[in-house]
Design a protein around this motif. Structure first.
Motif, short mmCIF file in Angstrom:
data_model
loop_
_atom_site.label_atom_id
_atom_site.label_comp_id
_atom_site.label_asym_id
_atom_site.label_seq_id
_atom_site.Cartn_x
_atom_site.Cartn_y
_atom_site.Cartn_z
N THR A 132 28.38 51.78 40.09
CA THR A 132 28.54 50.62 40.95
C THR A 132 27.52 50.67 42.08
OG1 THR A 132 30.26 51.78 42.21
CG2 THR A 132 31.00 50.24 40.49
N GLN A 133 27.25 49.49 42.63
CA GLN A 133 26.37 49.40 43.79
C GLN A 133 27.16 49.74 45.04
OE1 GLN A 133 24.73 45.48 44.49
NE2 GLN A 133 23.14 46.26 45.86
N GLU A 134 26.59 50.57 45.89
CA GLU A 134 27.25 50.96 47.15
C GLU A 134 26.39 50.47 48.31
OE1 GLU A 134 29.65 51.76 49.73
OE2 GLU A 134 30.29 52.67 47.83
N SER A 150 21.20 50.03 50.01
CA SER A 150 21.97 50.11 48.78
C SER A 150 21.73 51.45 48.10
CB SER A 150 21.54 48.97 47.84
OG SER A 150 22.26 48.98 46.64
N SER A 151 22.76 51.96 47.44
CA SER A 151 22.62 53.17 46.63
C SER A 151 23.47 52.97 45.37
CB SER A 151 23.08 54.41 47.40
OG SER A 151 24.48 54.38 47.64
N VAL A 152 23.39 53.96 44.47
CA VAL A 152 24.22 53.93 43.27
C VAL A 152 25.40 54.87 43.49
CG1 VAL A 152 24.34 54.50 40.81
CG2 VAL A 152 22.27 53.48 41.75
N PHE A 205 17.12 51.53 44.30
CA PHE A 205 18.40 50.98 43.83
C PHE A 205 18.87 49.78 44.65
CE2 PHE A 205 18.34 55.59 42.91
CZ PHE A 205 18.22 55.51 41.54
N GLU A 206 17.89 48.97 45.08
CA GLU A 206 18.22 47.77 45.85
C GLU A 206 18.51 46.57 44.94
OE1 GLU A 206 18.51 47.73 49.29
OE2 GLU A 206 18.30 49.87 48.94
N ASN A 207 17.95 46.58 43.74
CA ASN A 207 17.98 45.38 42.91
C ASN A 207 19.02 45.49 41.79
OD1 ASN A 207 15.76 44.41 44.44
ND2 ASN A 207 14.37 45.59 43.15
N TRP A 208 19.98 44.56 41.83
CA TRP A 208 21.07 44.50 40.86
C TRP A 208 21.20 43.05 40.38
CZ3 TRP A 208 24.61 48.80 40.15
CH2 TRP A 208 24.29 49.92 40.94
#
Length: 173
Positions: free
Chosen positions: A27-29, A43-45, A9-12
């Motif tokens: 959301t990205q956390e 990063s996490s979700v 979940f690093e790529n947004w």
């Protein structure tokens, strides 16, 4: 061939999670303590369920790769609320579910093991917020096939790092 893309979940892109199909709002956390320290990424979700179900899913583009395999889908979850998150594997129109998360301060593993039939015509993995209202943080999604990580390349993070600390390969079960 690789299976899960962007499992850490690093790529947004413009606030949207790459590679996953999302139903509902996430959301990205990036705050320290809210992504799994065993991941090289940061990063996490963040999933907050408030009455409406939320799901993240990813379909395997070549499901026949999993014919007659044993698969384990696992994620790391952090939530102070019981039973917010569970996993689903949908294979050949049959749904398999994991247990729900337990409320705790640290990241915990949620996983589900499924023995695939001789012919796999469809395989989709889901992260579901479909029960209790609450906030959960999700990191380190991985789909293992017969004990081996099947991950697409990521631009950061290390999907394989430490993965075997969490469970034994299917061959030893």
């Amino acid at each position: 061939s690789a299976a899960l893309s962007n499992g850490s979940f690093e790529n947004w892109t413009a606030g949207s999670l790459d590679s996953w199909t999302v139903s509902g709002t996430i959301t990205q956390e990036t705050s320290s303590g809210y992504f799994d320290d065993s991941d090289d990424g940061s990063s996490s979700v963040k999933i907050t369920r408030a009455g409406s179900d939320i799901s993240l899913s990813q379909a395997m583009s070549t499901p026949s790769d999993f014919n007659s395999n044993t698969v384990i889908f696992r994620v790391r979850v952090k939530s102070s609320t019981n039973e917010v998150i569970r996993l689903r594997v949908s294979m050949n129109s049959v749904d398999y579910y994991s247990a729900y998360n337990v409320a705790q301060q640290n990241f915990q593993e949620l996983s589900i093991l499924v023995k695939c039939p001789a012919t796999v015509s469809s395989l989709t993995v889901y992260i579901l917020a479909d029960n209790a209202n609450g906030t959960a943080y999700i990191d380190q999604a991985m789909l293992m096939r017969d004990g081996n990580a099947t991950t697409a390349s990521v631009s950061s993070g290390c999907p394989q790092c430490g993965s075997h600390n969490y469970f034994s390969p299917p061959e030893t079960l």
